[in-house]
Design a protein around this motif. Structure first.
Motif, mmCIF file in Angstrom:
data_model
loop_
_atom_site.group_PDB
_atom_site.id
_atom_site.type_symbol
_atom_site.label_atom_id
_atom_site.label_comp_id
_atom_site.label_asym_id
_atom_site.label_seq_id
_atom_site.Cartn_x
_atom_site.Cartn_y
_atom_site.Cartn_z
ATOM 1 N N ASP A 137 -0.253 8.246 -1.829
ATOM 2 C CA ASP A 137 -0.347 8.927 -3.128
ATOM 3 C C ASP A 137 0.841 9.841 -3.382
ATOM 4 N N ASP A 138 1.324 10.496 -2.323
ATOM 5 C CA ASP A 138 2.450 11.408 -2.502
ATOM 6 C C ASP A 138 3.727 10.654 -2.853
ATOM 7 N N GLN A 178 0.842 -1.192 0.000
ATOM 8 C CA GLN A 178 0.000 0.000 0.000
ATOM 9 C C GLN A 178 0.883 1.250 0.000
ATOM 10 N N TRP A 179 0.791 2.014 -1.066
ATOM 11 C CA TRP A 179 1.594 3.216 -1.251
ATOM 12 C C TRP A 179 0.762 4.454 -0.950
ATOM 13 N N LEU A 219 3.841 7.657 -4.391
ATOM 14 C CA LEU A 219 3.624 7.201 -5.762
ATOM 15 C C LEU A 219 4.008 8.278 -6.766
ATOM 16 N N ALA A 220 3.485 9.464 -6.560
ATOM 17 C CA ALA A 220 3.729 10.557 -7.494
ATOM 18 C C ALA A 220 5.205 10.940 -7.535
#
Length: 420
Positions: free
Chosen positions: A176-177, A173-174, A179-180
């Motif tokens: 969002d920040d 589970q990543w 990931l981006a």
């Protein structure tokens, strides 16, 4: 120090269950020097490198990449090694775990280098590969997830600059920040649903190569254990084998045979499982069950297979299990009734999945703290982790109260509207 004092093969099962392996007692500086040299030797002539977790899932990804590059090692050498270990085990009884993990300095090298890493050593692995790999190498990161981008920021940037391409395949589970940020750094990042696929699945689907059916079967059986589905008994074989042997051996053998392991490997696994079950039983015997908020939590201590211990505690009616290890870390396992393992671990210097997470409480300042840890079966670590459960339970209660209040407000608004 007398080396016999840390030789696990000389200990009774009870003491072996309570103490860490020999590697724990080696200074980090020596481990770092050896790790640096190993990475250098592995990558200096490689065309590609895979930085991966060294469990069955991460190593399954390595086997896939080597297949694509045609870079698998000769399996016969490893089969001979397994046969010698079986013969020794049958003649002398259990041998120290770490005797079987040692890499042979003269062993053949693949042109797809394997660099093992964990959540807490990912930055070091990235830095070492960027430092020693040839210009233009293809780089892959598999089955690993940084908790914060700042932990790998500079190291990943250096690798992207060094490599011709960097691909990252994972299923944790990543944020969002994170990931981006990883994608903005120039990385091809593919993250699968953590409760549906394993990283081997993600890698198999992402690589631009036509794999035959045995690789899909390997991914499926790896997923069965990694997601704790427990529908295919062969998945335990893969998990145990990956845990007990060197990463190079596992990658080579499953690369050659897939999930249908050769007889000598099956014989080795069966021999090891006798002691494995004894260590599981010891951990279950010392387990305690307590109530935290809405959840029944089983807590125990010992060097053991945490998944099987968690399953044993689940059969006793627990919603969650905590297995504290002699080295100071802990595994947290959930069930359908408890899917917040990663939230608990996140409060204790860790992370992971909703049903499977790990952590290492920051409570060990010196060897006296570890001595207390071993002689009290991890009492301090247990307290810290149970306190984290209590905080998560409070958060859940607050969330439910807020949701109930919001629902009541909606009902009241609807009532006012009806009256009008």
């Amino acid at each position: 120090m007398d080396e016999e004092l840390i030789d696990s093969s000389r200990l009774s099962l009870s003491r072996k269950s309570q103490l860490p392996g020999a590697g724990f007692f080696y200074p980090d500086s020596l481990d770092e020097e050896r790790a640096e040299e190993r990475v250098k030797e592995a990558v200096e002539d490689a065309e590609a490198v895979v930085i991966a977790d060294t469990d069955a899932d991460g190593l399954g990804c390595v086997a896939l990449v080597r297949e694509m590059y045609g870079a698998a090692l000769d399996v016969a050498t490893f089969e001979d090694d397994v046969a010698r270990r079986v013969e020794r085990w049958e003649a002398t009884g259990p041998i120290d775990d770490e005797d079987e993990d040692d890499e042979d300095e003269d062993a053949p090298k693949s042109t797809v280098a394997l660099v093992g890493a964990g959540p807490y050593s990912l930055d070091d692995a990235l830095e070492r590969v960027a430092k020693h790999a040839p210009e233009g190498i293809d780089a892959y990161v598999c089955d690993l997830c940084p908790d914060e981008y700042e932990y790998v920021d500079d190291e990943l940037a250096a690798l992207v600059e060094r490599a011709s391409s960097v691909s990252w395949y994972d299923h944790h589970q990543w944020g969002d920040d994170v990931l981006a940020a990883v994608r903005d750094a120039g990385v091809e990042l593919v993250v699968g649903e953590s409760d549906e696929v394993c990283s081997t699945d993600v890698t198999l689907d992402s690589l631009d190569y036509e794999f035959d059916d045995r690789w899909a079967e390997l991914a499926a059986v790896t997923r069965d254990h990694d997601l704790w589905l427990k529908e295919d008994e062969r998945s335990d074989d893969l998990s145990d084998y990956a845990y007990w042997v060197s990463p190079e051996e596992y990658v080579t053998v499953v690369g050659a045979y897939g999930v249908d392991l050769p007889p000598v490997v099956e014989q080795f696994i069966e021999l090891r499982r006798v002691e494995k079950q004894e260590l599981i039983d010891a951990a279950l015997d010392r387990a305690e069950i307590t109530q935290v908020g809405p959840w029944t939590v089983g807590v125990t201590y010992g060097r053991c297979s945490q998944n099987e211990v968690a399953e044993g505690l689940r059969e006793r009616g627990t919603d969650a299990a905590v297995i504290v290890k002699p080295a100071g870390s802990a595994s947290i396992r959930g069930t359908d009734e408890f899917q917040r393992a990663h939230e608990v671990a996140g409060q204790v210097n860790g992370g992971g999945h909703p049903k499977a997470a790990g952590c290492k409480p920051d409570i060990y300042d010196d060897m006296l703290d570890y001595a207390h840890h071993w002689t009290t079966n991890g009492s301090a670590a247990k307290r810290v982790i149970l306190a984290a459960f209590e905080r998560v339970a409070e958060d859940v209660e607050a969330e439910e109260a807020a949701a109930a209040e919001a629902e009541a407000d909606d009902d009241q608004d609807e009532g006012v509207e009806t009256e009008r």
